[in-house]
Write a protein that holds these residues in place. Sequence first.
Motif, PDB file in Angstrom:
ATOM      1  N   GLN A 220      34.886  37.804  68.739  1.00  0.00           N
ATOM      2  CA  GLN A 220      33.653  38.585  68.880  1.00  0.00           C
ATOM      3  C   GLN A 220      33.583  39.117  70.309  1.00  0.00           C
ATOM      4  OE1 GLN A 220      30.179  36.466  67.457  1.00  0.00           O
ATOM      5  NE2 GLN A 220      30.857  36.714  65.360  1.00  0.00           N
TER       6      GLN A 220
ATOM      7  N   THR B 263      23.835  38.980  59.951  1.00  0.00           N
ATOM      8  CA  THR B 263      23.077  37.877  60.551  1.00  0.00           C
ATOM      9  C   THR B 263      23.284  37.966  62.055  1.00  0.00           C
ATOM     10  OG1 THR B 263      23.313  36.560  58.566  1.00  0.00           O
ATOM     11  CG2 THR B 263      22.832  35.358  60.591  1.00  0.00           C
TER      12      THR B 263
ATOM     13  N   TYR C 152      33.629  43.056  72.907  1.00  0.00           N
ATOM     14  CA  TYR C 152      33.146  44.438  72.894  1.00  0.00           C
ATOM     15  C   TYR C 152      34.026  45.325  72.035  1.00  0.00           C
ATOM     16  CZ  TYR C 152      29.397  43.926  76.187  1.00  0.00           C
ATOM     17  OH  TYR C 152      28.224  43.571  76.770  1.00  0.00           O
TER      18      TYR C 152
ATOM     19  N   GLU D  63      20.186  44.510  74.560  1.00  0.00           N
ATOM     20  CA  GLU D  63      19.365  45.675  74.220  1.00  0.00           C
ATOM     21  C   GLU D  63      19.348  46.000  72.713  1.00  0.00           C
ATOM     22  OE1 GLU D  63      20.690  49.080  76.432  1.00  0.00           O
ATOM     23  OE2 GLU D  63      18.777  50.105  76.079  1.00  0.00           O
TER      24      GLU D  63
ATOM     25  N   ALA E  48      28.177  33.432  60.779  1.00  0.00           N
ATOM     26  CA  ALA E  48      27.944  34.641  59.966  1.00  0.00           C
ATOM     27  C   ALA E  48      29.167  34.984  59.110  1.00  0.00           C
ATOM     28  CB  ALA E  48      27.518  35.809  60.860  1.00  0.00           C
TER      29      ALA E  48
ATOM     30  N   MET F   5      28.926  43.946  63.784  1.00  0.00           N
ATOM     31  CA  MET F   5      28.325  42.758  63.172  1.00  0.00           C
ATOM     32  C   MET F   5      29.122  42.399  61.923  1.00  0.00           C
ATOM     33  SD  MET F   5      25.625  41.612  64.730  1.00  0.00           S
ATOM     34  CE  MET F   5      25.034  42.210  66.326  1.00  0.00           C
ATOM     35  N   SER F   6      29.432  41.114  61.759  1.00  0.00           N
ATOM     36  CA  SER F   6      30.122  40.658  60.554  1.00  0.00           C
ATOM     37  C   SER F   6      29.172  40.781  59.368  1.00  0.00           C
ATOM     38  CB  SER F   6      30.494  39.182  60.687  1.00  0.00           C
ATOM     39  OG  SER F   6      31.170  38.966  61.899  1.00  0.00           O
TER      40      SER F   6
HETATM   41  C1  FAD Z   1      33.981  41.898  65.025  1.00  0.00           C
HETATM   42  C2  FAD Z   1      32.682  41.386  65.618  1.00  0.00           C
HETATM   43  C3  FAD Z   1      31.766  40.781  64.790  1.00  0.00           C
HETATM   44  C4  FAD Z   1      30.556  40.333  65.330  1.00  0.00           C
HETATM   45  N1  FAD Z   1      29.680  39.722  64.480  1.00  0.00           N
HETATM   46  C5  FAD Z   1      28.497  39.319  64.953  1.00  0.00           C
HETATM   47  C6  FAD Z   1      27.554  38.737  64.063  1.00  0.00           C
HETATM   48  O1  FAD Z   1      27.781  38.581  62.859  1.00  0.00           O
HETATM   49  N2  FAD Z   1      26.365  38.361  64.583  1.00  0.00           N
HETATM   50  C7  FAD Z   1      26.067  38.522  65.922  1.00  0.00           C
HETATM   51  O2  FAD Z   1      24.945  38.168  66.326  1.00  0.00           O
HETATM   52  N3  FAD Z   1      26.947  39.042  66.786  1.00  0.00           N
HETATM   53  C8  FAD Z   1      28.155  39.472  66.323  1.00  0.00           C
HETATM   54  N4  FAD Z   1      29.040  40.048  67.206  1.00  0.00           N
HETATM   55  C9  FAD Z   1      28.667  40.196  68.626  1.00  0.00           C
HETATM   56  C10 FAD Z   1      27.708  41.389  68.772  1.00  0.00           C
HETATM   57  O3  FAD Z   1      28.392  42.586  68.504  1.00  0.00           O
HETATM   58  C11 FAD Z   1      27.091  41.439  70.187  1.00  0.00           C
HETATM   59  O4  FAD Z   1      26.317  40.295  70.398  1.00  0.00           O
HETATM   60  C12 FAD Z   1      26.222  42.652  70.331  1.00  0.00           C
HETATM   61  O5  FAD Z   1      27.047  43.789  70.440  1.00  0.00           O
HETATM   62  C13 FAD Z   1      25.330  42.551  71.575  1.00  0.00           C
HETATM   63  O6  FAD Z   1      24.657  43.803  71.697  1.00  0.00           O
HETATM   64  P1  FAD Z   1      23.367  43.927  72.623  1.00  0.00           P
HETATM   65  O7  FAD Z   1      23.181  45.388  72.896  1.00  0.00           O
HETATM   66  O8  FAD Z   1      22.240  43.205  72.016  1.00  0.00           O
HETATM   67  O9  FAD Z   1      23.781  43.160  73.921  1.00  0.00           O
HETATM   68  P2  FAD Z   1      24.276  43.828  75.284  1.00  0.00           P
HETATM   69  O10 FAD Z   1      23.084  44.424  75.959  1.00  0.00           O
HETATM   70  O11 FAD Z   1      25.450  44.717  74.980  1.00  0.00           O
HETATM   71  O12 FAD Z   1      24.790  42.578  76.059  1.00  0.00           O
HETATM   72  C14 FAD Z   1      23.962  41.640  76.696  1.00  0.00           C
HETATM   73  C15 FAD Z   1      24.850  40.572  77.277  1.00  0.00           C
HETATM   74  O13 FAD Z   1      25.363  39.802  76.194  1.00  0.00           O
HETATM   75  C16 FAD Z   1      26.737  39.545  76.383  1.00  0.00           C
HETATM   76  N5  FAD Z   1      27.480  40.111  75.267  1.00  0.00           N
HETATM   77  C17 FAD Z   1      27.306  41.297  74.692  1.00  0.00           C
HETATM   78  N6  FAD Z   1      28.161  41.501  73.696  1.00  0.00           N
HETATM   79  C18 FAD Z   1      28.910  40.388  73.649  1.00  0.00           C
HETATM   80  C19 FAD Z   1      29.978  39.992  72.861  1.00  0.00           C
HETATM   81  N7  FAD Z   1      30.489  40.780  71.890  1.00  0.00           N
HETATM   82  N8  FAD Z   1      30.530  38.786  73.072  1.00  0.00           N
HETATM   83  C20 FAD Z   1      30.048  38.002  74.039  1.00  0.00           C
HETATM   84  N9  FAD Z   1      29.024  38.326  74.833  1.00  0.00           N
HETATM   85  C21 FAD Z   1      28.482  39.497  74.657  1.00  0.00           C
HETATM   86  C22 FAD Z   1      27.149  40.162  77.693  1.00  0.00           C
HETATM   87  O14 FAD Z   1      27.153  39.132  78.690  1.00  0.00           O
HETATM   88  C23 FAD Z   1      26.081  41.146  77.996  1.00  0.00           C
HETATM   89  O15 FAD Z   1      25.852  41.280  79.367  1.00  0.00           O
HETATM   90  C24 FAD Z   1      30.269  40.499  66.716  1.00  0.00           C
HETATM   91  C25 FAD Z   1      31.215  41.110  67.542  1.00  0.00           C
HETATM   92  C26 FAD Z   1      32.401  41.554  67.001  1.00  0.00           C
HETATM   93  C27 FAD Z   1      33.407  42.215  67.877  1.00  0.00           C
END
Ligand code: FAD
Length: 256
Positions: A203, A56, A205, A62, A103, A47-48
Amino acid sequence: MIPMDAEITHIVNETPSIRTFFFDFSLEHIPGQYVMVWIRGVDEVPMSLSYPNAITVQKIGEATSKLFKMVKGDSFGIRGPFGNGFSLEGRSILLVVGGVGAAPLGALADRAKSDGLRVETILGAKRADELLFEKRFKEAGDLLITTDDGSLGHKGLATDLVGEIDLTKYDAIYSCGPEEMMFRVLNVVEGIGMSSRAQFSLQRYVKCGLGICGACCIDPYGLRICRDGPIFRGDQLTETEFGRYMRDASGKRVKI
Ligand SMILES: Cc1cc2nc3c(=O)[nH]c(=O)nc-3n(C[C@H](O)[C@H](O)[C@H](O)COP(=O)(O)OP(=O)(O)OC[C@H]3O[C@@H](n4cnc5c(N)ncnc54)[C@H](O)[C@@H]3O)c2cc1C
Ligand code: FES
């Protein structure tokens, strides 16, 4: 690195799907850097830092759903900050923001304003109620709004406006949002020979956050999002997988 325990001090409901979680310490960081957030019993996700003491978050799956069940006084683990962060350059900058991409760019807008830069922002979201940090971007400079459904501002995508503006008047362009959006921005800046003046926050995995597992490598040069990024200049992304495909949690290639 063992995660630090971050206790939630307050929560702001930013939009129906996005919340800011403030915690009980501040981290010195460059806007654009991220932390690994450990949600006990579920997962550790990147997360940023949207403020020195906050993340945010958009509810996606999950880990983020578990985070949304937390209340003031609950805690999660934090490792970081990690990654390179944005490099602020010149006197006049454009931010192209989609959804929760606000964010890291909200933090950049604050820094640019305090450094006396001229800031213009194109802020896009699906609907008016999903616009993130509208007031924050307005306070930093000029703001143009786009919504997919036309509920506020220009009806359409943030990239529609990017194509209409004279981009050569900006010293630097910064973008964060859905990869399809950033890919369109890259195509526009590349077309006018400005790709080295544009910075994109990816953004995707991220698993280890330390540059060792290889989960976040971008074909064909192996740039690691977690260590070499998450911010890349446009000329680093042309001729790569960016905007075309990415890896899912298992490492399988998925089309964007
Ligand atoms: C450097 C970086 C900074 C980030 N900053 C933010 C932030 O400030 N705020 C924020 O809300 N999110 C941010 N993200 C994205 C965030 O990490 C993912 O949304 C989060 O890991 C999802 O976790 P989950 O277990 O809820 O979803 P999961 O259960 O892992 O995923 C559910 C579904 O969401 C989708 N998904 C999951 N992760 C991503 C992803 N990274 N990109 C696109 N689709 C995805 C996939 O289709 C997946 O099937 C950032 C990612 C990176 C790499
Ligand atoms: S997440 Fe492990 S190398 Fe980047």
